[in-house]
Every structure is written in structure tokens, then in C-alpha cells.
Design a protein around this motif. Sequence first.
Motif, mmCIF file in Angstrom:
data_model
loop_
_atom_site.group_PDB
_atom_site.id
_atom_site.type_symbol
_atom_site.label_atom_id
_atom_site.label_comp_id
_atom_site.label_asym_id
_atom_site.label_seq_id
_atom_site.Cartn_x
_atom_site.Cartn_y
_atom_site.Cartn_z
ATOM 1 N N LEU A 54 0.809 -1.198 0.122
ATOM 2 C CA LEU A 54 -0.098 0.100 0.052
ATOM 3 C C LEU A 54 0.948 1.257 0.015
ATOM 4 C CD1 LEU A 54 -2.482 -1.295 2.699
ATOM 5 C CD2 LEU A 54 -2.887 -1.276 0.221
ATOM 6 N N THR A 55 0.541 2.108 -0.922
ATOM 7 C CA THR A 55 1.392 3.425 -1.088
ATOM 8 C C THR A 55 1.016 4.265 0.190
ATOM 9 O OG1 THR A 55 -0.154 4.291 -2.573
ATOM 10 C CG2 THR A 55 1.589 3.321 -3.493
ATOM 11 N N HIS A 56 -0.112 4.102 0.581
ATOM 12 C CA HIS A 56 -0.483 4.984 1.637
ATOM 13 C C HIS A 56 -2.065 4.433 2.255
ATOM 14 C CE1 HIS A 56 -2.583 6.967 -1.552
ATOM 15 N NE2 HIS A 56 -3.411 7.962 -0.821
ATOM 16 N N TYR A 57 -2.637 4.979 3.172
ATOM 17 C CA TYR A 57 -3.737 4.162 3.900
ATOM 18 C C TYR A 57 -5.238 4.904 3.292
ATOM 19 C CZ TYR A 57 -3.569 8.730 7.097
ATOM 20 O OH TYR A 57 -3.419 10.083 7.389
ATOM 21 N N HIS A 58 -5.239 5.624 2.434
ATOM 22 C CA HIS A 58 -6.616 6.134 2.062
ATOM 23 C C HIS A 58 -7.607 5.129 1.484
ATOM 24 C CE1 HIS A 58 -5.286 10.633 1.764
ATOM 25 N NE2 HIS A 58 -5.743 10.362 2.849
ATOM 26 N N ILE A 125 11.691 0.879 -1.032
ATOM 27 C CA ILE A 125 10.584 1.763 -0.544
ATOM 28 C C ILE A 125 11.518 3.226 -0.597
ATOM 29 C CG2 ILE A 125 9.233 2.410 1.854
ATOM 30 C CD1 ILE A 125 8.582 -0.193 -0.103
ATOM 31 N N ILE A 126 10.640 4.436 -0.975
ATOM 32 C CA ILE A 126 11.012 5.729 -0.902
ATOM 33 C C ILE A 126 9.849 6.477 -0.018
ATOM 34 C CG2 ILE A 126 11.597 7.775 -1.871
ATOM 35 C CD1 ILE A 126 12.065 5.864 -4.414
ATOM 36 N N HIS A 127 10.237 6.839 1.052
ATOM 37 C CA HIS A 127 9.422 7.602 1.923
ATOM 38 C C HIS A 127 9.106 8.918 1.419
ATOM 39 C CE1 HIS A 127 8.495 9.388 6.287
ATOM 40 N NE2 HIS A 127 7.226 8.820 5.647
ATOM 41 N N THR A 128 7.878 9.274 1.139
ATOM 42 C CA THR A 128 7.458 10.482 0.588
ATOM 43 C C THR A 128 6.354 11.211 1.310
ATOM 44 O OG1 THR A 128 6.387 9.657 -1.298
ATOM 45 C CG2 THR A 128 8.564 10.081 -1.760
ATOM 46 N N PRO A 129 6.557 11.558 2.571
ATOM 47 C CA PRO A 129 5.163 12.273 3.231
ATOM 48 C C PRO A 129 4.964 13.404 2.712
ATOM 49 C CG PRO A 129 7.301 12.431 4.608
ATOM 50 C CD PRO A 129 7.794 11.515 3.432
ATOM 51 N N GLY A 130 3.673 14.024 2.956
ATOM 52 C CA GLY A 130 2.973 15.080 2.405
ATOM 53 C C GLY A 130 1.652 15.003 2.408
ATOM 54 N N HIS A 131 1.193 13.891 1.529
ATOM 55 C CA HIS A 131 -0.123 13.557 1.210
ATOM 56 C C HIS A 131 -0.922 12.918 2.746
ATOM 57 C CE1 HIS A 131 -3.754 12.482 -0.654
ATOM 58 N NE2 HIS A 131 -3.608 11.372 -0.711
ATOM 59 N N THR A 132 0.094 11.654 3.038
ATOM 60 C CA THR A 132 -0.275 11.217 4.415
ATOM 61 C C THR A 132 1.137 11.131 5.283
ATOM 62 O OG1 THR A 132 0.313 8.901 3.409
ATOM 63 C CG2 THR A 132 -1.899 9.762 3.378
ATOM 64 N N PRO A 133 1.300 10.986 6.539
ATOM 65 C CA PRO A 133 2.521 10.685 6.963
ATOM 66 C C PRO A 133 3.635 9.729 6.504
ATOM 67 C CG PRO A 133 0.768 10.887 8.625
ATOM 68 C CD PRO A 133 0.054 10.664 7.403
ATOM 69 N N GLY A 134 3.081 8.653 6.181
ATOM 70 C CA GLY A 134 3.728 7.474 5.760
ATOM 71 C C GLY A 134 3.666 7.115 4.274
ATOM 72 N N GLY A 135 3.102 8.408 3.441
ATOM 73 C CA GLY A 135 3.041 7.896 2.190
ATOM 74 C C GLY A 135 4.392 7.623 1.540
ATOM 75 N N MET A 136 4.426 6.616 0.591
ATOM 76 C CA MET A 136 5.697 6.143 0.118
ATOM 77 C C MET A 136 5.832 5.781 -1.435
ATOM 78 S SD MET A 136 5.884 2.510 1.500
ATOM 79 C CE MET A 136 5.387 0.833 0.673
ATOM 80 N N CYS A 137 6.694 5.954 -1.952
ATOM 81 C CA CYS A 137 6.748 5.682 -3.435
ATOM 82 C C CYS A 137 7.738 4.140 -3.599
ATOM 83 C CB CYS A 137 7.456 6.462 -4.196
ATOM 84 S SG CYS A 137 6.668 8.252 -4.373
ATOM 85 N N ILE A 138 7.447 3.268 -4.529
ATOM 86 C CA ILE A 138 8.041 2.147 -4.632
ATOM 87 C C ILE A 138 8.621 2.132 -5.989
ATOM 88 C CG2 ILE A 138 7.368 -0.258 -4.743
ATOM 89 C CD1 ILE A 138 4.512 0.308 -3.528
ATOM 90 N N THR A 148 3.916 5.901 -7.185
ATOM 91 C CA THR A 148 4.044 7.049 -6.582
ATOM 92 C C THR A 148 2.782 7.361 -5.880
ATOM 93 O OG1 THR A 148 3.150 8.536 -8.536
ATOM 94 C CG2 THR A 148 5.505 8.287 -8.323
ATOM 95 N N GLY A 149 1.860 6.608 -5.884
ATOM 96 C CA GLY A 149 0.634 6.598 -4.972
ATOM 97 C C GLY A 149 -0.046 7.851 -5.290
#
Length: 214
Positions: A54-58, A125-138, A148-149
Motif C-alpha cells: 500500500l502506498t498509503h492508507y486512504h 521503499i522511498i518515504h515521501t510524506p506530504g499527502h499522508t505521514p507514511g506516504g511512500m513511492c515504490i 508514486t501513490g
Amino acid sequence: MELERLVVGMLETNGYILYDEYSLEAFIIDPGDEVKTFIERIQKKRLKPIGIILTHYHYDHIGAVIELKEKYPMPVYIHKKDAKGLNDPYINHSISSFRKAIAIIPDKLVKDGDHIETSWVNLEIIHTPGHTPGGMCIKVKNENIIFTGDTIFNVDIGRMDLDGGDEQAMKNSIRNKISKWKDEVMIYPGHGDPASMEYVRKKNVEFLYMMKKR
Ligand SMILES: [Zn+2]
Ligand SMILES: [Zn+2]
């Protein structure tokens, strides 16, 4: 390695199936809320799912997780900073948007620089917060492919006004990480068509605005 994009749900969320044409093992990235669509593809290709990432939790990215996992037992991966939201229907907006509570306890928590690796693929895993705290790219190692979620799309970037959104964090993710990606890298976003970084650098006004903004 083969890649399929499935566009599902009201928000036209992109789900991806990344699989090996020989072993037929498959990773599922962001299964949106149409479990049938995913199962049909998996069955048609005779794939063997080995993980959901999951790229993030939404809510629009996670709707099919529980049913898919029931049918094909496999671990669910998410960034450690998005684990709480994944298990909280208010934070992941499933209550407000679906009127259905989705709460998922992930199996594997990942962080920046981690790798999810099998015989046929190595995902960074590339952590890219901003949209969510644990948003990530793969990032797919040895390929110019990065999922890029909802961090960055072809001509836009992810919202920062939802729970856990953070404009400063988004700016840092774009400046310190995304802007370093080469022109030939293809982004596979959570919504909309894939695009090259060359295209993003020319056409994505929000990306350019974040690069300029003090
Ligand atoms: Zn989102
Ligand atoms: Zn989304």
C-alpha cells in the motif's frame, strides 16, 4: 516482469499488478475497492499473489485488501507511519466516504530504504510524506518504474488538506527525493496516466510550484 494497471472505483484509483511471467508470482499495489476486478485478472492470468503493498492508507486504495487477503493469504505492507491510519476508519476516510468502516492491521511495516525482494523483483521503499505521514513511492530496481501513490501524479500532486497532510513535508519530498529522479523514469501514480519525469518537469505545475516556493 509484467505490469498491469487496473482503474477501479468512484475516484478512478489505479491499482497495479506486478508479476513474473514465469513463476506467476504477483505483488498487488493499492487494490482499490473493486475486489472482483482484481480477482478476475488474477484468475485469468493464473497468478499467485504473494503480497499487497500500500502506498498509503486512504480508503480508495485499500477497499479490496481484506477480501483479497482472505482468498489469497499474503502479507500486507505499508509504511510504519501509515499503520495507524490504515487501522482507523476515520483517518483513512472509509467512514466519511464509503459509510463503511475499513480497518486493517498490516503484517509488515516498512521504512525509507527498505527493500521488498523476491527472486524476480527488488522493490525499494522511498518515504515521501506530504499527502499522508507514511506516504511512500515504490521503485522497481533496474527498471525505470516508480509507483508514486497519491504523492505525485502526471500533472498534479496529492492533496495536503486531509488528515495527516503536510505541505512542508510534501515540499521536502519533492525537493529532496522526487526532483532527483531521472527524466526517463516513468511514474505510475495512484490516479491518472503514467508519465515520464521529463513530462512531469515540463507539465506538472504543482510540482514546479513546490520547487519554486520558499
Ligand atoms: Zn490518497
Ligand atoms: Zn487516492
